[in-house]
Design an enzyme around this catalytic site. Structure first.
Site, short mmCIF file in Angstrom:
data_model
loop_
_atom_site.label_atom_id
_atom_site.label_comp_id
_atom_site.label_asym_id
_atom_site.label_seq_id
_atom_site.Cartn_x
_atom_site.Cartn_y
_atom_site.Cartn_z
N ASN A 9 0.86 -1.18 0.00
CA ASN A 9 0.00 0.00 0.00
C ASN A 9 0.90 1.23 0.00
O ASN A 9 1.53 1.55 1.01
CB ASN A 9 -0.88 -0.05 1.26
CG ASN A 9 -1.73 1.20 1.44
OD1 ASN A 9 -1.78 2.06 0.55
ND2 ASN A 9 -2.38 1.31 2.59
N LYS A 11 0.08 4.28 -0.20
CA LYS A 11 -0.57 5.42 0.46
C LYS A 11 -0.43 6.69 -0.38
O LYS A 11 -0.42 6.61 -1.61
CB LYS A 11 -0.03 5.58 1.88
CG LYS A 11 -0.17 4.27 2.68
CD LYS A 11 0.05 4.41 4.14
CE LYS A 11 -0.15 3.05 4.81
NZ LYS A 11 0.01 3.09 6.26
N HIS A 95 -9.53 0.95 5.07
CA HIS A 95 -8.25 1.10 5.77
C HIS A 95 -8.45 2.05 6.97
O HIS A 95 -9.22 3.01 6.88
CB HIS A 95 -7.20 1.67 4.81
CG HIS A 95 -5.83 1.63 5.37
ND1 HIS A 95 -5.39 2.56 6.29
CD2 HIS A 95 -4.80 0.77 5.19
CE1 HIS A 95 -4.14 2.27 6.63
NE2 HIS A 95 -3.76 1.19 5.98
N GLU A 97 -6.77 4.38 8.08
CA GLU A 97 -6.52 5.81 7.80
C GLU A 97 -7.73 6.45 7.13
O GLU A 97 -8.02 7.63 7.34
CB GLU A 97 -5.25 5.95 6.93
CG GLU A 97 -4.01 5.67 7.77
CD GLU A 97 -2.80 5.22 6.97
OE1 GLU A 97 -2.82 5.28 5.73
OE2 GLU A 97 -1.82 4.79 7.62
N GLU A 167 -5.43 -5.36 10.62
CA GLU A 167 -4.45 -4.30 10.83
C GLU A 167 -4.74 -3.57 12.13
O GLU A 167 -5.54 -2.62 12.16
CB GLU A 167 -4.51 -3.30 9.67
CG GLU A 167 -4.17 -3.90 8.33
CD GLU A 167 -3.57 -2.86 7.39
OE1 GLU A 167 -2.46 -3.08 6.93
OE2 GLU A 167 -4.21 -1.83 7.17
N GLY A 173 2.47 1.87 10.98
CA GLY A 173 3.45 2.95 10.89
C GLY A 173 4.18 3.26 12.18
O GLY A 173 4.82 4.31 12.29
N SER A 213 3.36 -2.43 10.37
CA SER A 213 4.81 -2.48 10.62
C SER A 213 5.44 -3.81 10.20
O SER A 213 6.34 -4.31 10.87
CB SER A 213 5.11 -2.17 12.09
OG SER A 213 4.73 -0.85 12.41
P1 PGA Z 1 2.81 0.06 7.72
O1 PGA Z 1 1.34 0.27 7.13
O2 PGA Z 1 3.35 -1.21 7.09
O3 PGA Z 1 3.57 1.27 7.30
O4 PGA Z 1 2.68 -0.08 9.20
C1 PGA Z 1 0.49 -0.84 6.93
C2 PGA Z 1 -0.81 -0.37 6.35
O5 PGA Z 1 -1.25 0.74 6.66
O6 PGA Z 1 -1.41 -1.10 5.55
#
Ligand code: PGA
Length: 251
Positions: A9, A11, A95, A97, A167, A173, A213
């Site tokens: 992803n 983003k 997601h 976010e 997740e 992150g 992560s």
């Molecule tokens: P990350 O994000 O690997 O940077 O923790 C995962 C995600 O948001 O799908």
């Protein structure tokens, strides 16, 4: 039984030129990888640039979001058919976010899942608890509610086109991935709920990915767990060597 699935992803990163370059590097870094499925999710504006680069390879195109309607007066909206026309196979839906920064609710996520399925897309439904919910002993309750509400009115016949990404919000992150034990417990809760919704047989092909992560350092651990069918990678998916190491972690 389930083909491992690794999705990146990207983003809100990459211009079309940058995205095409990144995709080219990923294609060459993943040469010879055939035993699993890989997808990349560039931003909407880079989909058209990445599509031709990965065409003919085993890497699939994914979008990060879609609108819940098919067309109409929704300024800024992107519909499933627009994504299909660009060669998207997968689409991330719900997601955290999107939920946190754009106010998406389980109800809206459900409408988006149904829009993806109305078209020809394969939705990757993202679910996961916040840290306070986990600490409050509410993991199961939160996951069951999200799965139930987000998949309301989805038929067992469509389940085969679905993937779910677990997740945990606190792991995204932060560099603080879930432990294998915590991930496996959550995946078992989600699979059980999918079985209740769709029946054991129809739920069987649904892949459940871990996200939050994921790195070259922890990917092999996740790959070793039969409950973990793959990973959804954020930050590390923008770094070719790291993403390739995650894909080659022994799935
Ligand atoms: P990350 O994000 O690997 O940077 O923790 C995962 C995600 O948001 O799908």
């Amino acid at each position: 039984m389930r083909t491992p699935f690794i999705a990146g992803n990207w983003k809100m990163n990459t211009t079309p030129t940058e995205a095409a370059g990144l995709a080219r590097e990923i294609v060459s870094a993943l040469e010879g990888v055939y035993n699993l499925e890989v997808a990349v999710a560039p931003p909407f504006t880079s989909l058209a640039a990445v599509g031709p680069v990965i065409r003919g390879t085993s890497i699939r195109l994914a979008a990060q979001d879609l609108h819940w309607e098919d067309h109409g007066p929704f300024t800024g909206g992107i519909s499933h058919s627009m994504l299909e026309a660009l060669g998207c196979v997968y689409v991330l839906v719900g997601h955290s976010e999107r939920r946190i920064y754009f106010g998406e609710t389980d109800h809206l996520v459900n409408r988006k899942i149904k829009a993806a399925l109305r078209g020809g897309l394969r939705p990757i439904l993202c679910v996961g608890e916040e840290e306070a919910e986990r600490k409050g002993g509410r993991l199961r309750e939160v996951l069951v509610r999200q799965v139930d509400r987000c998949l309301e009115d989805v038929s067992a016949g469509a389940a085969g086109r679905l993937a779910v990404a677990y997740e945990p919000v606190w792991a995204i992150g932060t560099g603080r991935a879930a432990t294998l034990e915590d991930a496996v417990e959550a995946h078992q809760i989600i699979r059980h709920q999918l079985e209740l919704l769709f029946g054991t047989q129809a739920a069987a092909p649904v892949r459940i990915l871990y996200g939050g992560s994921v790195s070259p350092g922890n990917a092999a651990g996740f790959a070793s767990q039969p409950e973990v069918d793959g990973v959804l990678v954020g930050g590390a998916s923008l770094k070719v060597a790291e993403f390739a190491a995650i894909v080659r972690a022994g799935w």
